[in-house]
Design a protein around this motif. Structure first.
Motif, PDB file in Angstrom:
ATOM      1  N   SER A   1       0.826  -1.197   0.000  1.00 32.44           N
ATOM      2  CA  SER A   1       0.000   0.000   0.000  1.00 32.44           C
ATOM      3  C   SER A   1       0.865   1.255   0.000  1.00 32.44           C
ATOM      4  O   SER A   1       1.837   1.364   0.740  1.00 32.44           O
ATOM      5  N   THR A   2       0.499   2.195  -0.857  1.00 30.88           N
ATOM      6  CA  THR A   2       1.267   3.438  -0.961  1.00 30.88           C
ATOM      7  C   THR A   2       0.509   4.627  -0.376  1.00 30.88           C
ATOM      8  O   THR A   2       0.968   5.772  -0.481  1.00 30.88           O
ATOM      9  N   THR A   3      -0.655   4.365   0.229  1.00 23.96           N
ATOM     10  CA  THR A   3      -1.417   5.454   0.820  1.00 23.96           C
ATOM     11  C   THR A   3      -0.588   6.147   1.891  1.00 23.96           C
ATOM     12  O   THR A   3       0.116   5.499   2.675  1.00 23.96           O
ATOM     13  N   ALA A   4      -0.631   7.464   1.896  1.00 24.56           N
ATOM     14  CA  ALA A   4       0.175   8.227   2.849  1.00 24.56           C
ATOM     15  C   ALA A   4      -0.256   7.974   4.281  1.00 24.56           C
ATOM     16  O   ALA A   4       0.568   7.959   5.197  1.00 24.56           O
ATOM     17  N   CYS A   5      -1.556   7.768   4.456  1.00 27.25           N
ATOM     18  CA  CYS A   5      -2.074   7.559   5.796  1.00 27.25           C
ATOM     19  C   CYS A   5      -2.962   6.323   5.843  1.00 27.25           C
ATOM     20  O   CYS A   5      -4.143   6.383   5.470  1.00 27.25           O
ATOM     21  N   PRO A   6      -2.435   5.195   6.289  1.00 26.40           N
ATOM     22  CA  PRO A   6      -3.277   4.013   6.483  1.00 26.40           C
ATOM     23  C   PRO A   6      -4.365   4.331   7.516  1.00 26.40           C
ATOM     24  O   PRO A   6      -4.135   5.101   8.453  1.00 26.40           O
ATOM     25  N   THR A   7      -5.528   3.757   7.353  1.00 24.93           N
ATOM     26  CA  THR A   7      -6.630   4.009   8.278  1.00 24.93           C
ATOM     27  C   THR A   7      -6.944   2.755   9.077  1.00 24.93           C
ATOM     28  O   THR A   7      -6.372   1.691   8.859  1.00 24.93           O
ATOM     29  N   GLY A   8      -7.872   2.897  10.007  1.00 24.95           N
ATOM     30  CA  GLY A   8      -8.283   1.752  10.811  1.00 24.95           C
ATOM     31  C   GLY A   8      -7.217   1.312  11.793  1.00 24.95           C
ATOM     32  O   GLY A   8      -7.090   0.125  12.098  1.00 24.95           O
ATOM     33  N   ARG A   9      -6.431   2.277  12.300  1.00 26.91           N
ATOM     34  CA  ARG A   9      -5.397   2.003  13.303  1.00 26.91           C
ATOM     35  C   ARG A   9      -4.409   0.952  12.796  1.00 26.91           C
ATOM     36  O   ARG A   9      -4.106  -0.032  13.465  1.00 26.91           O
ATOM     37  N   THR A  10      -3.905   1.206  11.585  1.00 23.28           N
ATOM     38  CA  THR A  10      -2.945   0.321  10.930  1.00 23.28           C
ATOM     39  C   THR A  10      -1.596   1.022  10.793  1.00 23.28           C
ATOM     40  O   THR A  10      -1.532   2.181  10.381  1.00 23.28           O
ATOM     41  N   ILE A  11      -0.541   0.319  11.147  1.00 24.72           N
ATOM     42  CA  ILE A  11       0.819   0.823  10.979  1.00 24.72           C
ATOM     43  C   ILE A  11       1.530  -0.072   9.970  1.00 24.72           C
ATOM     44  O   ILE A  11       1.530  -1.294  10.114  1.00 24.72           O
ATOM     45  N   ILE A  12       2.114   0.529   8.945  1.00 29.44           N
ATOM     46  CA  ILE A  12       2.891  -0.220   7.948  1.00 29.44           C
ATOM     47  C   ILE A  12       4.359   0.120   8.147  1.00 29.44           C
ATOM     48  O   ILE A  12       4.768   1.274   8.011  1.00 29.44           O
ATOM     49  N   MET A  13       5.170  -0.890   8.473  1.00 25.53           N
ATOM     50  CA  MET A  13       6.591  -0.687   8.735  1.00 25.53           C
ATOM     51  C   MET A  13       7.428  -1.110   7.532  1.00 25.53           C
ATOM     52  O   MET A  13       7.142  -2.111   6.882  1.00 25.53           O
TER      53      MET A  13
END
Length: 235
Positions: free
Chosen positions: A98-110
């Motif tokens: 995912s390249t979205t700047a702000c993941p939603t639903g309390r998701t953290i992409i490391m």
């Protein structure tokens, strides 16, 4: 219908304000309004985050290399955040490009990446100011080269905890005490210095984490405003 809702909201707000005025003791209570600063902790409301809700969080990874490398450290930090706040943080095995700047639903992409030279954790929020997601970029160059107290692993533990602290709403504190200074300190590496405690948040950091949670049930200060632009803090 929209006008009615606005009018009803305004009437409710007027009643709430009147109730506060009628109870001056409460109006001046330190527990009535959200707090954003304390010794050793800071909530940078310019990034929009006002509080940490009760909903559980999940940590995902940008690619398999990031998952393999970062999972052990993410699990340590997730346990520390859950212990301090009561909010469940789960480290998943999910890989997402995912390249979205702000993941939603309390998701953290490391992501462990060579595309940055400084590690960073973005701060994303809902319209009401609840922390809601983040992208964490860990600089590969620092990950492989930096040591603290002669240990790569101490650095690894600290940088992951520091950036995930940003992810859920903490910034760099403005003031602090030492022995130890807060892990979220921005000028030099603070926190504990031994390997087994390097990922731990200090008592000052924990006060900030608890303030984030407590703000969920408090009123926004009259002069405060949510900045609708998401921001990022770096280390």
């Amino acid at each position: 219908m929209i006008r009615s809702r606005i009018a009803a909201s305004a009437f409710t707000l007027t009643l709430a304000t009147a109730a506060i005025i009628a109870a001056p003791g409460r109006a001046h209570s330190a527990t009535l309004y959200r707090t954003y600063d304390g010794t050793g902790w800071h909530i940078p409301t310019g990034n929009g985050i006002q509080y940490l809700g009760t909903g559980s969080w999940r940590i995902q990874f940008y690619d398999t290399t990031s998952r393999t490398t970062l999972t052990p450290y993410a699990k340590l930090t997730a346990a520390n955040i859950t212990k301090a706040t009561g909010v469940t943080v789960t480290v998943t095995t999910t890989v997402t490009k995912s390249t979205t700047a702000c993941p939603t639903g309390r998701t953290i992409i490391m992501r462990l990446t060579s595309t940055v030279t400084r590690s960073a954790g973005s701060q994303c929020h809902t319209a009401t100011g609840a922390a809601d997601g983040s992208r964490v970029s860990i600089a590969t160059s620092n990950w492989t080269a930096v040591t603290l107290n002669g240990s790569h692993d101490i650095y690894h533990r600290k940088v992951v905890s520091h950036e995930l602290g940003h992810s859920i709403g903490l910034g760099h504190p403005k003031t602090w005490t030492t022995n130890p200074s807060p892990l979220m300190r921005g000028d030099v590496w603070g926190g504990n210095t031994t390997l087994t405690t390097a990922d731990d948040y200090t008592s000052q950091d924990i006060n900030g984490l608890k303030a984030l949670r407590a703000n969920a049930t408090k009123l926004r200060p009259p002069a405060a405003a949510i900045n609708t632009l998401n921001g990022a803090t770096t280390q």
